[in-house]
Enzyme design. Structure first.
Site, mmCIF file in Angstrom:
data_model
loop_
_atom_site.group_PDB
_atom_site.id
_atom_site.type_symbol
_atom_site.label_atom_id
_atom_site.label_comp_id
_atom_site.label_asym_id
_atom_site.label_seq_id
_atom_site.Cartn_x
_atom_site.Cartn_y
_atom_site.Cartn_z
ATOM 1 N N TYR A 164 0.851 -1.191 0.000
ATOM 2 C CA TYR A 164 0.000 0.000 0.000
ATOM 3 C C TYR A 164 0.882 1.235 0.000
ATOM 4 O O TYR A 164 1.813 1.340 0.804
ATOM 5 C CB TYR A 164 -0.904 -0.005 1.230
ATOM 6 C CG TYR A 164 -1.821 1.198 1.326
ATOM 7 C CD1 TYR A 164 -2.857 1.376 0.410
ATOM 8 C CD2 TYR A 164 -1.652 2.156 2.323
ATOM 9 C CE1 TYR A 164 -3.697 2.482 0.494
ATOM 10 C CE2 TYR A 164 -2.498 3.261 2.419
ATOM 11 C CZ TYR A 164 -3.513 3.417 1.497
ATOM 12 O OH TYR A 164 -4.344 4.507 1.579
ATOM 13 N N ASP A 217 9.269 2.919 0.037
ATOM 14 C CA ASP A 217 8.189 3.570 0.771
ATOM 15 C C ASP A 217 8.341 3.191 2.246
ATOM 16 O O ASP A 217 7.913 2.121 2.671
ATOM 17 C CB ASP A 217 6.830 3.136 0.214
ATOM 18 C CG ASP A 217 5.672 3.825 0.930
ATOM 19 O OD1 ASP A 217 5.927 4.560 1.907
ATOM 20 O OD2 ASP A 217 4.511 3.625 0.514
ATOM 21 N N LYS A 272 3.869 9.286 8.891
ATOM 22 C CA LYS A 272 3.612 8.686 10.206
ATOM 23 C C LYS A 272 4.558 9.222 11.295
ATOM 24 O O LYS A 272 4.377 10.334 11.754
ATOM 25 C CB LYS A 272 3.597 7.172 10.085
ATOM 26 C CG LYS A 272 2.471 6.759 9.122
ATOM 27 C CD LYS A 272 2.075 5.310 9.082
ATOM 28 C CE LYS A 272 0.793 5.163 8.277
ATOM 29 N NZ LYS A 272 0.860 4.319 7.109
HETATM 30 C C1 LIG Z 1 0.251 4.800 5.725
HETATM 31 C C2 LIG Z 1 1.039 4.537 4.512
HETATM 32 C C3 LIG Z 1 0.954 5.374 3.377
HETATM 33 C C4 LIG Z 1 -0.052 6.482 3.268
HETATM 34 O O1 LIG Z 1 0.149 7.485 4.209
HETATM 35 P P1 LIG Z 1 -1.106 8.458 4.553
HETATM 36 O O2 LIG Z 1 -0.511 9.430 5.516
HETATM 37 O O3 LIG Z 1 -2.149 7.566 5.133
HETATM 38 O O4 LIG Z 1 -1.536 9.084 3.294
HETATM 39 C C5 LIG Z 1 1.794 5.135 2.320
HETATM 40 N N1 LIG Z 1 2.675 4.115 2.354
HETATM 41 C C6 LIG Z 1 2.788 3.290 3.409
HETATM 42 C C7 LIG Z 1 3.806 2.202 3.408
HETATM 43 C C8 LIG Z 1 1.959 3.457 4.518
HETATM 44 O O5 LIG Z 1 2.048 2.610 5.546
#
Ligand SMILES: *Cc1c(COP(=O)(O)O)cnc(C)c1O
Length: 435
Positions: free
Chosen positions: A144, A239, A267
């Site tokens: 994701y 990511d 985060k």
């Molecule tokens: C949470 C997450 C996102 C998206 O971040 P948001 O602040 O929710 O838009 C993208 N990549 C990874 C790996 C994530 O865990």
């Protein structure tokens, strides 16, 4: 446990907010029942509006590595708020946070702040396309990367397929540019490059996956991504929105010794306020506007409250005891959960990396999303509710990682494991379908 107020609050919310929530997993769809509405939280404890308290393993889905309402973070935010909440002009806090991020994350030479992880991945992909002059992107099924169009594609378990959109509203053109491969399929990556090499702008990956539950890379996987991107002149994007500052000070890239070209963060970097960031090689980052031609902007980017929370959080992580402690706590949770599940003869695999934990209710190994989907999600739902009844808030889905913080103590984990034992006893004693 009484949830009457949460139930009423959910009914009210559903009338004005689609599904009653502002982000889908919060709605408890995959475990059933009604989401608990939160009144407040402190340390590792969450309190709902009915007054029930829970040991929290969601921790806002990752940002709160120092626990809820950490006094240092709250003081920093309060102090910043008193001097104004947004200026739309540069502040020194942005440079301070950038310097700290660069000092912690091995591959980052320059960094740009935005307001969410989604923004970070979307912008990093645009930058990779602008830098290479190419269109296609390789992603992995079950990873994701936020809700940007290019990433909402996962064409199932084929070794190599052109994507089919996961959501209405994503055009065929976008889908055509996204190549989906199974996580851990290094050969699939080489095959895709052999076929489309000159067209591939970027490979984006969760280097440890947290978004199909916790799934770890096989030894050859991340090195293959690095080698293929180098060979074909594509941009390797890690990511690390979830893993950054979570599994090590410098994220997976530090732990595994692999250097991506770009890294996306979110985060933890915002300490519980809305922040995202992307950074990496200086020559790529210099293509970003206003230094270069690739446009990216944000009214609230580098917001002073968010920068203050991020700085306080990353400074809190400089204490050399933090990561060893979190590592030990993560192992205690994963090994302990595995012991409890074994005691109840539940097939499972459990793992931890730093303070990221996960377990699947299937006999392993789980190396990709197809494996993960073999989990007994009905059993997970019943276990989830039995834990909730006993004051433990696990992720309301089998396909999410769990998070520990410096506010979780050994005794919280031990208590959680006792509750897990009791919860499984109750689950197997109760008639099916009840929770
Ligand atoms: C949470 C997450 C996102 C998206 O971040 P948001 O602040 O929710 O838009 C993208 N990549 C990874 C790996 C994530 O865990």
């Amino acid at each position: 446990m009484n949830h009457a107020k949460s139930e009423a609050a959910f009914e009210r919310a559903k009338r004005v907010i689609p599904g009653g929530v502002n982000s889908p997993v919060r709605a408890f769809r995959s475990v059933g029942g009604t989401p608990v509405f939160v009144r407040e939280a402190n340390g590792c404890m969450l309190v709902d509006i009915d007054g029930n308290a829970y040991i929290d393993y969601v921790m806002s889905w990752g940002p709160l590595i120092l626990g809820h309402a950490n006094p240092l973070v709250i003081a920093a935010v309060r102090d910043a708020a008193e001097r104004g909440t947004s200026f739309g002009a540069p502040t020194e806090a942005e440079t301070e946070l950038a310097e700290l991020v660069i000092s912690m994350v091995p591959s980052i030479e320059k960094v740009r702040f935005c307001s969410s992880g989604t923004e970070a991945t979307m912008s990093a992909l645009r930058l990779a396309r602008g830098f290479t002059g190419r269109s296609k992107v390789i992603k992995f099924a079950g990873c994701y990367h936020g809700h940007g169009d290019a990433f909402l594609i996962s064409a199932g378990s084929g070794a190599l397929t052109n994507g089919v959109p996961d959501s209405p509203g994503i055009t065929e053109g976008v889908a055509r540019d996204t190549i989906v491969i199974d996580y851990n399929d290094a050969q699939g990556v080489w095959n895709a490059f052999a076929r489309y090499g000159e067209e591939i702008a970027a490979v984006i990956v969760e280097p440890y996956v947290g978004n199909m539950g916790l799934v770890l890379p096989l030894p050859d996987f991340l090195p293959a991504l690095r080698a293929a991107c180098t060979r074909y002149g594509s941009v390797l994007i890690f990511d690390e929105v979830m893993t950054g500052f979570r599994v090590a000070p410098g994220g997976v890239q530090e732990r595994e010794g692999i250097t991506p070209d770009l890294t996306t963060l979110g985060k933890i970097i915002g300490g519980g306020l809305p922040v995202g960031a992307f950074g990496g090689r200086g020559d790529i980052m210099s293509r970003l506007s206003p230094e270069g031609p690739v446009y990216q902007a944000g009214t609230l980017s580098g917001n002073p409250l968010a920068m203050a929370a991020g700085l306080a959080t990353l400074r809190g992580l400089q204490n050399p005891k933090v990561y060893p402690h979190l590592e030990e706590l993560g192992l205690r949770f994963a090994l302990g959960m595995s012991e409890v599940l074994t005691r109840h003869s539940v097939p499972h695999v459990a793992a931890s990396r730093g303070s990221m934990v996960g377990f699947f209710l299937t006999d392993g190994p789980v190396t990709n999303v197809t494996d993960a989907k073999r989990s007994d999600t009905a059993l997970y739902g019943r276990f989830f509710h039995a834990m909730l009844d006993r004051g433990v808030y696990l992720a309301p889905s089998q396909f999410e990682a769990g998070f520990l913080s410096t506010a979780h103590r050994q005794l919280d984990v031990d208590r959680t494991l006792e509750m897990a034992d009791a919860a499984l006893t109750a689950v197997f004693a109760a008639p099916r379908g009840s929770h």
